[in-house]
Enzyme design. Sequence first.
Site: not given
Ligand code: UD1
Ligand code: UDP
Length: 366
Positions: A211
């Site tokens: 992601h």
């Molecule tokens: C965010 C965090 C990242 C973290 C990740 C965990 C920032 C800059 N990034 O990244 O550090 O590792 O969360 O998963 O804060 N979207 C959906 N549904 C949702 C949320 C998001 O469809 O409930 C889609 C949207 O298209 C959105 C994209 O995911 O634009 C990215 O979501 P966003 O929260 O901006 O960043 P993440 O990539 O999730």
């Molecule tokens: N996780 C989860 N379901 C998923 C993917 C991740 O419960 O489908 C959990 C994972 O076990 C870990 C956390 O989400 O505890 C990590 O989150 P993510 O990878 O979104 O973000 P990051 O740690 O890179 O910020």
Amino acid sequence: MKNSSEKKLKIVTIIGARPQFIKAAAVSRLLRDEADEIIMHTGQHYDENLSKVFFDELDIPTPQFNLGVGSGTHGVQTGEMLAKIETVLIDTQPDWVFVYGDTNSTLAGALAAAKLHIKVAHVEAGLRSFNRRMPEEINRILTDHISDTLFCPSEVAVENLANEGITEKVVIVGDVMADSLSYAAEKAEMNSGILESLNLEPGQYYLATVHRAENTDDPLRLENILDALTSLDEKVVFPIHPRTRLAIKNYRYQHYLTASNIELIDPLGYLDMVRLEASARMILTDSGGIQKEAYWLRVPCITLRDETEWVETVQSGWNVLAGGDKEIILEKVLNFEIPENHPELYGDGKAARKIVDCLIQSLLSS
Ligand code: UD1
Ligand code: UDP
């Protein structure tokens, strides 16, 4: 002067994205007994399987505030959070604000509080990738520099802060994700039916997550990663983040998702995820949290990034950096050797207790 018998501390916990629910759950469970905790959800993640499922599974109380900010560019998302968080903090007047990790919700929460002269505690402080092109690196650096107490998971994190001149109010407590994992591991084993429902044999599948912006926003890198996953010799379970699903659609890479060895599924709840991690032959991921979980669960990890903040996992030999090149990824998978040793990393799973104790001590001494 406040006295513990007169008044409980008022804490506002600000969370918004998947890993923050998992981190805050461990602290919140203990904090509730000692303080008045108000949970504020920024709404950064809003899909049920990226948000609500974690509140249900980890017994996190329903947030008193959900700001409903949703998705957007960094400026729009962080700016809207900042304005809305400020309003709630002015109304609630907490003693402390707790922020977790490195997302836009972390930075917005810390900044809003610091400007209102409300004390900020940063949980998971001091992590650095030394890559400022990562949005998370900007969020970490800024949050650490405006926090009043910095709860670090490791010595390396403390050193990183010292190198930036931050030496006061820095406490090593370990990693709260270890607390959450030990809370969930047994429940996952007992309650999750994910292996059965996906018809998986322990040790006979890979688990992959992707992601990070550096992978999803770079078509060549993402194609290399998907190509590598489809070239692996076993089934690959791929719980796909919505950001990645969208990128794959935009780049017209859907054919990789229908490859015969790819088991594409929606994002999972925590218990199913932990069960899948624990029984995987190997994990391929660009997630920060999953690199650590792989380590704690003694599952080999291939990290789909050029660098990591969790350097100790790489030093231990249990995690290997493979970047985003197909051939390198496949070569690292093939040549992975399970290390003989498994030193304790990031504490003993009691980080939340240490954090709450620190807070109570500060109350007694203020
Ligand atoms: C965010 C965090 C990242 C973290 C990740 C965990 C920032 C800059 N990034 O990244 O550090 O590792 O969360 O998963 O804060 N979207 C959906 N549904 C949702 C949320 C998001 O469809 O409930 C889609 C949207 O298209 C959105 C994209 O995911 O634009 C990215 O979501 P966003 O929260 O901006 O960043 P993440 O990539 O999730
Ligand atoms: N996780 C989860 N379901 C998923 C993917 C991740 O419960 O489908 C959990 C994972 O076990 C870990 C956390 O989400 O505890 C990590 O989150 P993510 O990878 O979104 O973000 P990051 O740690 O890179 O910020």
